[in-house]
Scaffold this motif. Sequence first.
Motif, PDB file in Angstrom:
ATOM      1  N   UNK A 131       0.842  -1.202   0.000  1.00 48.80           N
ATOM      2  CA  UNK A 131       0.000   0.000   0.000  1.00 48.80           C
ATOM      3  C   UNK A 131       0.879   1.254   0.000  1.00 48.80           C
ATOM      4  N   UNK A 132       2.048   1.162   0.650  1.00 54.98           N
ATOM      5  CA  UNK A 132       2.964   2.307   0.731  1.00 54.98           C
ATOM      6  C   UNK A 132       3.840   2.437  -0.514  1.00 54.98           C
ATOM      7  N   UNK A 133       3.822   1.433  -1.373  1.00 54.98           N
ATOM      8  CA  UNK A 133       4.675   1.464  -2.568  1.00 54.98           C
ATOM      9  C   UNK A 133       4.025   2.335  -3.642  1.00 54.98           C
ATOM     10  N   UNK A 134       4.217   3.637  -3.515  1.00 54.32           N
ATOM     11  CA  UNK A 134       3.652   4.578  -4.472  1.00 54.32           C
ATOM     12  C   UNK A 134       4.733   5.557  -4.917  1.00 54.32           C
ATOM     13  N   UNK A 135       4.707   5.927  -6.197  1.00 53.44           N
ATOM     14  CA  UNK A 135       5.649   6.917  -6.690  1.00 53.44           C
ATOM     15  C   UNK A 135       7.097   6.518  -6.465  1.00 53.44           C
ATOM     16  N   UNK A 136       7.886   7.469  -5.984  1.00 53.09           N
ATOM     17  CA  UNK A 136       9.307   7.209  -5.744  1.00 53.09           C
ATOM     18  C   UNK A 136       9.487   6.073  -4.744  1.00 53.09           C
ATOM     19  N   UNK A 137       8.579   5.970  -3.768  1.00 53.32           N
ATOM     20  CA  UNK A 137       8.716   4.959  -2.721  1.00 53.32           C
ATOM     21  C   UNK A 137       8.743   3.543  -3.292  1.00 53.32           C
ATOM     22  N   UNK A 171      12.928  10.517   1.404  1.00 53.67           N
ATOM     23  CA  UNK A 171      14.297  10.712   1.878  1.00 53.67           C
ATOM     24  C   UNK A 171      14.471  10.526   3.367  1.00 53.67           C
ATOM     25  N   UNK A 172      13.412  10.747   4.134  1.00 57.30           N
ATOM     26  CA  UNK A 172      13.516  10.618   5.588  1.00 57.30           C
ATOM     27  C   UNK A 172      13.059   9.254   6.101  1.00 57.30           C
ATOM     28  N   UNK A 173      12.263   8.535   5.329  1.00 56.93           N
ATOM     29  CA  UNK A 173      11.687   7.272   5.828  1.00 56.93           C
ATOM     30  C   UNK A 173      12.327   6.011   5.267  1.00 56.93           C
ATOM     31  N   UNK A 174      13.191   6.134   4.247  1.00 51.92           N
ATOM     32  CA  UNK A 174      13.742   4.913   3.642  1.00 51.92           C
ATOM     33  C   UNK A 174      14.610   4.123   4.608  1.00 51.92           C
ATOM     34  N   UNK A 175      15.030   4.735   5.715  1.00 53.35           N
ATOM     35  CA  UNK A 175      15.818   4.007   6.709  1.00 53.35           C
ATOM     36  C   UNK A 175      15.059   2.867   7.368  1.00 53.35           C
TER      37      UNK A 175
END
Length: 320
Positions: free
Chosen positions: A171-177, A244-248
């Motif tokens: 569900x979170x896999x949208x756009x750049x993510x 950029x802040x959540x990919x960790x």
Amino acid sequence: MGVRPVDRETGWRPAMTMFSPPVRAVSPSDPEAVADRLLDASSRRSYDSAVDIDWDAPQDPDVFYLPVEFVSLYGTPMWESMTHRQRVELSRQEVANLLSRGVWFENTLNQGLLRTMLYQDPSAREVHYALTEIGDETRHMIMFGRGAAAVGAQPYRLSTLEARVVQWMPVAYRGVMLWVAALCGEEILDDLQRKAAHDPAIQPIVAQMFRIHTAEEARHIRYAREGVLRRLERSSRWERFVVGQTNGIAGFVLRRIMYNEEVYRRTGLDPKEAMRQARANEQVNALRREAFQSLYRFMTDNGLMGSIAQRMWRHYGFLE
């Protein structure tokens, strides 16, 4: 259907089709040209584990399933107290855990790609390559599941909580993510598998699985990197900031994949003490930091490595 013969010098089974000359580079802003190139590469270099792996080949009980320096407890006090057979068994269980976790990651990635396609032109070559990648990943899931059985280990199942979290990941896999998640799940493990695949001291069946996987993942990584660059051309400042802040968070997920108390329990070790020593093992941590460097540079160069993400990657052992 028979198994393809193995090259006696390299141990590598030939591809299903012959290689063609290199194709000229294309711009990431031209998704159709990129997709055409990747589709061409897929038609020339794809594998079928049903015939490209000798699943019935005997396995030497004294041969490791991973390069010895990749085994999580290598060099620790607990390692020094283990017999050779215990060390081999630990490597076998760690491979089974890696393969099992790989199945659910490929599952979430496929779901993310399929969700994205709902809004795309089904006649576009970009969509056709996405479907081709889903086919690759589906074959990988079969290979991983069969591989866990072939090495004689019970697969590792997700806990109820883990399964619920994983169900929500697409569900979170949208756009750049979407593309960043694909890279986080593929690049680090791909680097480690690529090194392991050419180690002559590990079980041939595992080396062959890793060769197949890394050969096909090279296309997927290229596709995901192009996806990041393409999406960044039209993404908002807010989207770039969030990614950029959540990919960790991926650092936490990867550490969960790499360390599993059940692995140590099945090996006959004290799981809590083994987990403590494994996580503090600087020799293995250094290998994982090295595997992260290429992705870290790519993310940094494209403004996708924020301060919070950096702290998370460092906390979970992927940055110094």
